[in-house]
Design a protein around this motif. Structure first.
Motif, short mmCIF file in Angstrom:
data_model
loop_
_atom_site.label_atom_id
_atom_site.label_comp_id
_atom_site.label_asym_id
_atom_site.label_seq_id
_atom_site.Cartn_x
_atom_site.Cartn_y
_atom_site.Cartn_z
N THR A 130 34.43 26.10 52.42
CA THR A 130 33.25 27.16 52.26
C THR A 130 33.79 28.38 53.05
O THR A 130 33.28 29.50 52.85
N SER A 131 34.57 28.06 54.07
CA SER A 131 34.98 29.38 55.03
C SER A 131 35.98 30.29 54.06
O SER A 131 36.26 31.31 54.32
N CYS A 132 36.74 29.42 53.36
CA CYS A 132 37.70 30.34 52.55
C CYS A 132 37.19 30.54 51.06
O CYS A 132 37.78 31.03 50.20
N SER A 133 35.97 30.23 50.74
CA SER A 133 35.48 30.45 49.33
C SER A 133 35.50 31.88 49.18
O SER A 133 35.23 32.92 50.08
N SER A 134 35.70 32.25 47.93
CA SER A 134 35.66 33.69 47.49
C SER A 134 34.56 33.94 46.68
O SER A 134 33.57 33.36 46.51
N VAL A 135 34.63 35.07 46.19
CA VAL A 135 33.67 35.69 45.35
C VAL A 135 33.83 35.45 44.20
O VAL A 135 34.99 36.00 43.43
N SER A 136 33.05 34.98 43.09
CA SER A 136 33.41 34.64 41.82
C SER A 136 32.73 35.77 41.05
O SER A 136 31.53 36.25 41.46
N VAL A 137 33.50 36.54 40.13
CA VAL A 137 32.94 37.87 39.79
C VAL A 137 33.00 37.76 38.07
O VAL A 137 33.71 36.95 37.52
N ASN A 138 32.12 38.43 37.42
CA ASN A 138 32.21 38.44 36.03
C ASN A 138 31.61 40.08 35.72
O ASN A 138 30.94 40.88 36.47
N SER A 139 32.09 40.47 34.67
CA SER A 139 31.42 41.75 34.02
C SER A 139 31.27 41.71 32.66
O SER A 139 31.87 40.99 31.88
N ASP A 140 30.28 42.85 32.23
CA ASP A 140 29.94 42.96 30.72
C ASP A 140 30.00 44.50 30.73
O ASP A 140 29.56 45.24 31.49
N TYR A 141 30.28 45.04 29.49
CA TYR A 141 30.12 46.42 29.01
C TYR A 141 29.78 46.75 27.66
O TYR A 141 30.16 45.80 26.93
N ASP A 142 29.41 47.93 27.59
CA ASP A 142 29.20 48.33 26.21
C ASP A 142 30.51 48.99 25.46
O ASP A 142 31.16 49.66 26.00
N LYS A 143 31.03 48.34 24.53
CA LYS A 143 32.19 48.73 23.89
C LYS A 143 32.14 49.83 23.31
O LYS A 143 33.38 50.45 23.19
N LYS A 144 31.19 50.54 22.97
CA LYS A 144 31.10 51.97 22.38
C LYS A 144 31.13 52.98 23.48
O LYS A 144 31.10 53.95 23.10
N ALA A 145 31.03 52.64 24.87
CA ALA A 145 30.82 53.56 25.70
C ALA A 145 32.02 54.29 26.04
O ALA A 145 33.34 53.62 26.11
N ASN A 146 31.96 55.71 26.19
CA ASN A 146 33.59 56.40 26.43
C ASN A 146 33.54 56.42 28.20
O ASN A 146 33.04 57.10 28.81
N PHE A 147 34.30 55.60 28.87
CA PHE A 147 34.51 55.45 30.24
C PHE A 147 35.25 56.54 30.66
O PHE A 147 34.95 56.86 32.09
N GLU A 148 35.95 57.00 29.77
CA GLU A 148 36.74 58.20 30.39
C GLU A 148 36.06 59.45 30.71
O GLU A 148 36.41 60.26 31.42
N GLY A 149 35.00 59.55 30.23
CA GLY A 149 33.89 60.77 30.40
C GLY A 149 33.22 60.57 31.51
O GLY A 149 32.56 61.63 31.99
#
Length: 173
Positions: free
Chosen positions: A16-35
């Motif tokens: 437990t002291s060495c346990s890390s953070v488990s991450v997930n992500s999701d996104y809109d594939k039509k979004a223009n993230f460069e903008g």
């Protein structure tokens, strides 16, 4: 026999002291993230988060550091709005340890049960297009929490950094 009782607890503490953070992500594939180049917080959503104001400041400070490191600028006229949401659960782990006896009798030996309760938290970071007010990216981090004030800054920063490491998304080809 004492070694058999202490060993599982020691292993659990190490895990437990060495346990890390488990991450997930999701996104809109039509979004223009460069903008998206500027950001601000969605104050109405941030105000509703049910955590201490000190932890809220820690989270927002860590988000600021991460976004600035990625080249974003905080602005009064943002292209993206940031919102957060948190959940906390108590995790209960039950460990049953059977000791060893000798002979063929199944009733010989010892039987110990340990119950370990830990707090597990989830932090969601939502990025919303400022113009359309639509969610374009969501990151989630799950991990153990700490009540130790000295370690809170570091633990919250770890949550935020690992979540935002997945932003902006890189579509698979």
């Amino acid at each position: 026999m004492k070694t058999f009782k202490i060993l599982p607890l020691l292993l659990l503490f190490i895990l437990t002291s060495c346990s890390s953070v488990s991450v997930n992500s999701d996104y809109d594939k039509k979004a223009n993230f460069e903008g998206y180049k500027t950001y601000a917080y969605l104050k109405s959503a941030i105000d509703k988060v049910e955590i201490s104001d000190l932890d809220k400041k820690r989270i927002l400070r860590s988000i600021d550091e991460s976004m600035i490191a990625k080249g974003y600028t905080k602005s009064e006229t943002p292209t993206i709005l940031i919102s957060i949401f948190t959940k906390e659960n108590e995790r209960v782990d039950i460990y049953n340890h059977n000791g060893f006896g000798w002979g063929w009798n199944p009733y010989w030996g010892t039987n110990n049960t340990n119950v370990i309760r830990t707090q597990e938290g989830t932090l969601y970071i939502d990025l919303i297009d400022a113009k359309t007010k639509e969610l374009v990216w969501q990151g989630e981090g799950i991990g153990y929490l700490t009540k130790d004030t000295e370690k809170k800054d570091q633990r919250i920063k770890e949550f935020v950094d690992k979540i935002l490491a997945q932003y902006p998304p890189t579509p698979k080809k």
